[in-house]
Write a protein that holds these residues in place. Sequence first.
Motif, PDB file in Angstrom:
ATOM      1  N   SER A 151     113.959  48.654  34.988  1.00  0.00           N
ATOM      2  CA  SER A 151     113.032  47.947  35.457  1.00  0.00           C
ATOM      3  C   SER A 151     111.738  48.739  35.994  1.00  0.00           C
ATOM      4  O   SER A 151     110.672  48.247  35.997  1.00  0.00           O
ATOM      5  N   SER A 152     112.057  49.875  36.994  1.00  0.00           N
ATOM      6  CA  SER A 152     111.192  50.599  37.354  1.00  0.00           C
ATOM      7  C   SER A 152     110.314  51.261  36.176  1.00  0.00           C
ATOM      8  O   SER A 152     109.133  51.640  36.795  1.00  0.00           O
ATOM      9  N   GLN A 153     110.854  51.284  35.068  1.00  0.00           N
ATOM     10  CA  GLN A 153     109.808  52.134  34.020  1.00  0.00           C
ATOM     11  C   GLN A 153     109.086  50.862  33.126  1.00  0.00           C
ATOM     12  O   GLN A 153     108.181  51.160  32.476  1.00  0.00           O
ATOM     13  N   TYR A 154     109.581  49.506  33.683  1.00  0.00           N
ATOM     14  CA  TYR A 154     108.769  48.673  32.679  1.00  0.00           C
ATOM     15  C   TYR A 154     107.379  48.262  32.964  1.00  0.00           C
ATOM     16  O   TYR A 154     107.229  48.132  34.235  1.00  0.00           O
ATOM     17  N   LYS A 155     106.668  48.222  32.053  1.00  0.00           N
ATOM     18  CA  LYS A 155     105.168  47.783  32.491  1.00  0.00           C
ATOM     19  C   LYS A 155     104.915  46.438  31.843  1.00  0.00           C
ATOM     20  O   LYS A 155     104.107  45.440  32.305  1.00  0.00           O
ATOM     21  N   ASN A 156     105.077  46.176  30.439  1.00  0.00           N
ATOM     22  CA  ASN A 156     104.637  44.974  29.819  1.00  0.00           C
ATOM     23  C   ASN A 156     105.455  44.900  28.728  1.00  0.00           C
ATOM     24  O   ASN A 156     106.022  45.550  28.275  1.00  0.00           O
ATOM     25  N   PRO A 157     105.515  43.513  27.981  1.00  0.00           N
ATOM     26  CA  PRO A 157     106.318  43.408  26.950  1.00  0.00           C
ATOM     27  C   PRO A 157     105.872  43.868  25.584  1.00  0.00           C
ATOM     28  O   PRO A 157     106.637  43.880  24.672  1.00  0.00           O
TER      29      PRO A 157
END
Length: 351
Positions: A151-157
């Motif tokens: 989740s720390s690398q997630y930005k948008n879908p």
Amino acid sequence: MEVFDLIIIGGGQSALSCGYFLRRTNLKYIILDDQHQGGGAWQHGWDSLTLFSPAEQSSLPGWMMPKSGSGFPSKQHVLDYLNAYQGRYQIQIQHDTKVISVKKLGDIFTVESDQGNYQSRAIISATGTFRNPFVPDIPGKNLFTGQQLHSSQYKNPLPFKDKSVLIVGGGNSGAQILAEVSKLATTVWTTAKEPQFLPDDVDGRVLFDVASAKYHAMKEGREFNAAQYNIGNIVMVPPVKQARDRGVLQARGTFKQFYEDGVIWHDGRSQAFDVVIWCTGFGFATRHLKGLGILNQDGKVDCEGTKALKFSGLWLVGYGSFTGFASATLIGVGRSARQTVNEIIEYLNND
């Protein structure tokens, strides 16, 4: 080499809170931060990340966060506030300085960094958790040929449009990322236990009030029961409510292992996925203290309040429950910071 009275390691909200109280002292201190600019871990949250509380309940000591255009301030609103806070109180932070280790010889600490060594009589470690994302070691994880990200690398879908996505983890990050990825992708949400949701009208403001009430009850030796306000339960921010209304806020149990194309559930069925997003939290980013020989297996340090018990001259601020109730929150860290600065003044005066 110049010897500071105090070195603060980390430049996020905890360091800023300490800096606020240090203004009233004559201590010679420096803040070392490995980020390129201000804002700490807030710089790296996903695009739609918001606070759980309104602005007036999300402020650092001394200056209330300006109200935002929505009920829950956005990531950018928080970043603007933190950077303005730093400027308002003229808190100097030395960026692009990664601390590697901390050692102590006699009464003096030596902080080794990629920009050279620094020395001080006291240390505040305020590095939080973001630098230590946790991913469980599940059999076959390295066999999976699809994409894996924390989740720390997630930005948008957007990168996951029309893909099959497995979201792992039953906390707030799992629920919020599920809420927006499920609009563009086929999603499955897997959690170790049935997710627990807070009432719709309970936000971070209420949780902090409960944490404060618990703190005072324990100080006075009274019992406190707030089971319905478990701080680990999922906050029903608007996107999560919308996901519930769409019927996607449904979790299934854990899986047994990975295979090349996906996962194998405990009933033996296999299911293919393109992407796995690990919403499995963080450990404590305390590796720089390893050389002092005081880290527990989970990365914690035994503390009384924020003061390390087995090592004089060291304090830890903003790591959550083991450094004080709500100390990992914007509104909660001020109490820890004030206490810490007062203890350091006393320590240095008696040194």
